[in-house]
Design a protein around this motif. Structure first.
Motif, PDB file in Angstrom:
ATOM      1  N   UNK A   1      14.502  17.388  -1.581  1.00 32.82           N
ATOM      2  CA  UNK A   1      13.243  18.094  -1.386  1.00 32.82           C
ATOM      3  C   UNK A   1      12.320  17.851  -2.581  1.00 32.82           C
ATOM      4  N   UNK A   2      11.030  18.037  -2.375  1.00 33.79           N
ATOM      5  CA  UNK A   2      10.069  17.803  -3.452  1.00 33.79           C
ATOM      6  C   UNK A   2       8.955  18.836  -3.425  1.00 33.79           C
ATOM      7  N   UNK A   3       8.318  19.019  -4.578  1.00 33.49           N
ATOM      8  CA  UNK A   3       7.075  19.779  -4.612  1.00 33.49           C
ATOM      9  C   UNK A   3       5.901  18.843  -4.396  1.00 33.49           C
ATOM     10  N   UNK A   4       5.984  17.681  -5.048  1.00 36.49           N
ATOM     11  CA  UNK A   4       5.002  16.620  -4.797  1.00 36.49           C
ATOM     12  C   UNK A   4       5.743  15.301  -4.711  1.00 36.49           C
ATOM     13  N   UNK A   5       5.209  14.419  -3.855  1.00 31.47           N
ATOM     14  CA  UNK A   5       5.875  13.134  -3.617  1.00 31.47           C
ATOM     15  C   UNK A   5       4.930  11.996  -3.991  1.00 31.47           C
ATOM     16  N   UNK A   6       5.456  11.022  -4.712  1.00 26.55           N
ATOM     17  CA  UNK A   6       4.683   9.805  -5.001  1.00 26.55           C
ATOM     18  C   UNK A   6       5.324   8.649  -4.243  1.00 26.55           C
ATOM     19  N   UNK A   7       4.496   7.921  -3.497  1.00 29.61           N
ATOM     20  CA  UNK A   7       4.986   6.776  -2.735  1.00 29.61           C
ATOM     21  C   UNK A   7       4.397   5.510  -3.367  1.00 29.61           C
ATOM     22  N   UNK A   8       5.273   4.673  -3.899  1.00 23.55           N
ATOM     23  CA  UNK A   8       4.819   3.456  -4.586  1.00 23.55           C
ATOM     24  C   UNK A   8       5.689   2.277  -4.148  1.00 23.55           C
TER      25      UNK A   8
ATOM     26  N   UNK B   1      -5.520  -0.277  10.080  1.00 25.58           N
ATOM     27  CA  UNK B   1      -5.938  -0.545   8.710  1.00 25.58           C
ATOM     28  C   UNK B   1      -4.688  -0.479   7.834  1.00 25.58           C
ATOM     29  N   UNK B   2      -4.303  -1.592   7.201  1.00 26.89           N
ATOM     30  CA  UNK B   2      -2.946  -1.652   6.643  1.00 26.89           C
ATOM     31  C   UNK B   2      -2.784  -1.107   5.229  1.00 26.89           C
ATOM     32  N   UNK B   3      -3.798  -0.469   4.637  1.00 27.30           N
ATOM     33  CA  UNK B   3      -3.677   0.038   3.270  1.00 27.30           C
ATOM     34  C   UNK B   3      -3.927   1.540   3.244  1.00 27.30           C
ATOM     35  N   UNK B   4      -3.556   2.188   2.131  1.00 29.81           N
ATOM     36  CA  UNK B   4      -3.606   3.658   2.063  1.00 29.81           C
ATOM     37  C   UNK B   4      -4.866   4.152   1.358  1.00 29.81           C
ATOM     38  N   UNK B   5      -5.583   5.048   2.007  1.00 28.78           N
ATOM     39  CA  UNK B   5      -6.766   5.665   1.392  1.00 28.78           C
ATOM     40  C   UNK B   5      -6.342   6.869   0.563  1.00 28.78           C
TER      41      UNK B   5
ATOM     42  N   UNK C   1      -3.914  11.300  -4.544  1.00 25.04           N
ATOM     43  CA  UNK C   1      -3.348  11.983  -3.374  1.00 25.04           C
ATOM     44  C   UNK C   1      -3.846  11.292  -2.113  1.00 25.04           C
ATOM     45  N   UNK C   2      -2.950  11.145  -1.149  1.00 23.25           N
ATOM     46  CA  UNK C   2      -3.306  10.543   0.132  1.00 23.25           C
ATOM     47  C   UNK C   2      -4.409  11.351   0.798  1.00 23.25           C
ATOM     48  N   UNK C   3      -5.331  10.637   1.469  1.00 24.22           N
ATOM     49  CA  UNK C   3      -6.369  11.353   2.215  1.00 24.22           C
ATOM     50  C   UNK C   3      -5.825  11.851   3.547  1.00 24.22           C
ATOM     51  N   UNK C   4      -4.635  11.397   3.896  1.00 22.30           N
ATOM     52  CA  UNK C   4      -4.082  11.749   5.203  1.00 22.30           C
ATOM     53  C   UNK C   4      -2.978  12.790   5.135  1.00 22.30           C
ATOM     54  N   UNK C   5      -2.191  12.769   4.064  1.00 22.13           N
ATOM     55  CA  UNK C   5      -1.024  13.665   3.993  1.00 22.13           C
ATOM     56  C   UNK C   5      -1.055  14.439   2.673  1.00 22.13           C
ATOM     57  N   UNK C   6      -1.145  15.789   2.736  1.00 20.15           N
ATOM     58  CA  UNK C   6      -1.232  16.562   1.494  1.00 20.15           C
ATOM     59  C   UNK C   6       0.053  16.512   0.660  1.00 20.15           C
ATOM     60  N   UNK C   7      -0.117  16.634  -0.646  1.00 18.59           N
ATOM     61  CA  UNK C   7       0.990  16.632  -1.620  1.00 18.59           C
ATOM     62  C   UNK C   7       1.774  15.317  -1.657  1.00 18.59           C
ATOM     63  N   UNK C   8       1.227  14.295  -1.005  1.00 22.84           N
ATOM     64  CA  UNK C   8       1.821  12.960  -1.099  1.00 22.84           C
ATOM     65  C   UNK C   8       0.800  12.052  -1.779  1.00 22.84           C
ATOM     66  N   UNK C   9       1.248  11.367  -2.824  1.00 19.85           N
ATOM     67  CA  UNK C   9       0.375  10.513  -3.631  1.00 19.85           C
ATOM     68  C   UNK C   9       0.808   9.069  -3.421  1.00 19.85           C
ATOM     69  N   UNK C  10      -0.142   8.153  -3.422  1.00 16.88           N
ATOM     70  CA  UNK C  10       0.199   6.742  -3.216  1.00 16.88           C
ATOM     71  C   UNK C  10      -0.301   5.938  -4.410  1.00 16.88           C
ATOM     72  N   UNK C  11       0.552   5.040  -4.911  1.00 21.76           N
ATOM     73  CA  UNK C  11       0.199   4.242  -6.084  1.00 21.76           C
ATOM     74  C   UNK C  11       0.473   2.763  -5.876  1.00 21.76           C
ATOM     75  N   UNK C  12      -0.244   1.959  -6.635  1.00 19.24           N
ATOM     76  CA  UNK C  12       0.060   0.525  -6.734  1.00 19.24           C
ATOM     77  C   UNK C  12      -0.549  -0.298  -5.612  1.00 19.24           C
ATOM     78  N   UNK C  13       0.164  -1.368  -5.251  1.00 18.12           N
ATOM     79  CA  UNK C  13      -0.397  -2.356  -4.329  1.00 18.12           C
ATOM     80  C   UNK C  13      -0.676  -1.804  -2.926  1.00 18.12           C
ATOM     81  N   UNK C  14      -0.069  -0.675  -2.567  1.00 24.96           N
ATOM     82  CA  UNK C  14      -0.307  -0.108  -1.230  1.00 24.96           C
ATOM     83  C   UNK C  14      -1.680   0.554  -1.101  1.00 24.96           C
TER      84      UNK C  14
END
Lengths: 424, 138
Positions: A130-137, A300-304, A311-324
């Protein structure tokens, strides 16, 4: 199955933090009980940097779990030098031990199979967390939809992408070594955006440098799906035309339309060329787990993201980093670490009830080697534009006057420093 | 040439509120506002790719001091860092890269960076040791 919380690693983590604080008495008072858990999916430049800086800037009060499918980190920057012959893959491979020992990052060697953003937990092959905040990289995912003949591992042993450093890099180098003099190396440049804009052009130079020294009758053909060289254009064009005249045959606007795997023949709209060694860099999109977790929109194959926090514009408390990330900026290692630091800083602020920086600024320095002893750079500062709500290029950026030996030294130092900054 | 940099330095000192308390106090307390502290921590961390974590660039034994070993920023005086950055910015100091980066920064950011790195403790660390690539790597 619920994953038991790893107490031993956590206590060790707190212990490590205590040592750091003890040696810096002015900060000791800032020590707080844990503020929560951040889980990071992917231990590349972005994920590993975020892990370290979350621990540093929260003074150990945020528990950080880094989940990565590989036990080792292999650097894409410098990996073209393996093809040229001046570096070994073993010079670019590192462990995650120092991140754990120095910063108390909890490392999980596992593969993430699903993200449940509503329940705030991830599923791995070996359990859930489980997480409080998630980073997806997760870096990039290669899109073989139009190239089914190259999707299998067997096919990639014959025609490697070598665009994620590792065994494919070694494989491609071996193919170049085995190739007879007078052979033809054919590579492509996918349509932008893709990971590392100058990378394919640097690769062409590295292979040409090897040929020039060891296989003087051999040729490099570069089939570029783009209308022109898309990074360090003037510099690469000059190197292709002068340093590698008669070796590199650069063909802009030459998207590959068909590949015959058995004969290693590739066709473009205009032409057909037979390769002795073929390197196909596939079109790219956000990492698979980012697509599956709903972090990309349909078609659209990249993350806004929000560029103040990532933080993702689509999913709260999920952050996206790097080439994605759909940043409209170069997908480079230095940029990935910059995004990770802005995100780590913002998460520490938010989890302690404060506000993130309203106008982040960071710099990108990117080197390309044209042989084993000369390199050239592109350097830029990027600044948050409140109107456009994105990072934009600041004044003053630019490139080298020409490739030179001094900058090769700087480039080696860049690699040593970014590796240590990311992983220790 | 030197006067131009000194003038800039003085100008930055006068227009930047964070510098007011430290004029004439080289070892005085440096105070960032909370906003400045958050802004400079990520900006300064961005320099780490070339200059190491908190400005502690790796020191490679036998490396060429001016090339393979990039300049260490941690623990240098604020005045030294300011004069170099301003010199890069106005072109009075020769550079391969830093003239480009310094022109992307505001004068306040240059001041924040110089102050930040002057406050970091110098730590000498060798480069990270690489490993042999394992066959199982994906």
């Amino acid at each position: 199955m619920a994953e038991p919380f790893n107490r031993r690693a956590f206590i060790k983590a707190i212990g490590a933090t205590g040592l750091v604080l003890a040696s810096r008495p002015s900060l000791a008072m800032a020590s707080k009980p844990p503020m929560g858990r951040v889980v990071i999916v992917g231990g590349g430049y972005a994920g590993a940097t975020a892990a370290k800086y979350l621990r540093l800037w929260s003074l150990g009060a945020i528990e950080v779990v880094l989940v990565e499918a590989n036990r080792q980190f292999v650097s894409c920057p410098m990996s073209n030098l393996v093809l040229g012959g001046s570096k070994s893959i073993n010079d670019l491979t590192f462990g995650y031990e120092a991140l754990q020992a120095n910063h108390g990052v909890i490392f999980r060697h596992d593969t993430v199979t699903a993200i449940d953003a509503a329940a705030k937990h991830i599923t791995m092959l070996g359990g859930t967390l489980s997480y409080d905040r998630l980073i997806v990289a997760p870096g990039v995912d290669f899109n073989y939809q139009e190239w089914p003949m190259l999707a299998s591992l067997d096919a990639q042993k014959q025609v490697p992408h070598a665009w994620k450093a590792g065994w494919q890099t070694v494989n491609l180098r071996q193919q170049l070594e085995t190739m007879a003099d007078g052979g033809v190396f054919v590579m492509n440049v996918p349509k932008a955006p893709y990971r590392c804009p100058p990378g394919p052009y640097e690769r062409a130079c590295q292979v040409a440098s090897y040929f020039k020294q060891h296989k003087a009758k051999s040729k490099v053909i570069v089939l570029d799906a783009n209308a022109e060289i898309i990074s360090k254009k003037g510099l690469f064009a000059k190197v292709f035309n002068e340093t590698y005249a008669g070796i590199i045959d650069y063909r802009p606007d030459n998207a590959i339309s068909h590949i015959n795997l058995a004969t290693k023949t590739v066709s473009t709209e205009f032409d057909s060329v037979k390769a002795d060694v073929l390197n196909f860099i596939p079109p790219q999109r956000a990492g698979k787990i980012a697509q599956e977790a709903g972090l990309t929109e349909k078609d659209y194959p990249w993350c806004d993201v929000n560029f103040l926090t990532y933080e993702s514009k689509l999913v709260p408390d999920v952050y996206v980093l790097g080439d994605s990330v759909a940043a409209g900026l170069p997908k480079s290692a230095h940029m990935a670490t910059n995004q990770a630091k802005v995100c780590a800083s913002a998460i520490v602020q938010l989890m302690s009830g404060s506000l993130p920086d309203v106008a982040p600024v960071f710099a990108n320095t990117c080197y390309s080697f044209i042989n084993d002893h000369a390199a050239m750079h592109v350097a830029n500062v990027y600044r948050y534009d409140a109107g456009k709500k994105m990072m934009v290029s600041a004044e003053g950026g630019g490139v080298s006057i020409s490739p030179n030996e001094k900058e090769a030294g700087y480039a080696h130092a860049w690699a040593n420093n970014i590796w240590a900054d990311t992983l220790s | 040439m030197k006067n131009a940099s000194s003038f800039c330095l003085l100008l930055v000192s006068l227009i930047t509120p964070s510098l007011w308390p430290i004029i004439g106090h080289a070892d005085g307390v440096f105070a960032f506002s909370p906003e400045q502290a958050i802004h400079v921590r990520t900006l300064a961390a961005s320099c780490a790719a070339c200059h190491g974590t908190q400005g502690n660039a790796m020191v490679k034994e036998g490396g060429n001091t001016s090339e393979e070993n990039n300049p260490v920023l941690a623990g240098r005086t604020r005045e030294d860092l300011l004069s170099k950055l301003l010199g890069f910015r106005d072109g009075t100091r020769k550079a391969t890269i830093m003239h480009q980066h310094s022109r992307g920064l505001s004068l306040e950011e240059i001041d924040l960076l110089a102050t930040h790195f002057s406050m970091q403790i110098r730590v000498i660390r060798p480069p990270l040791s690489p490993q042999k690539l394992e066959a199982e790597h994906g």
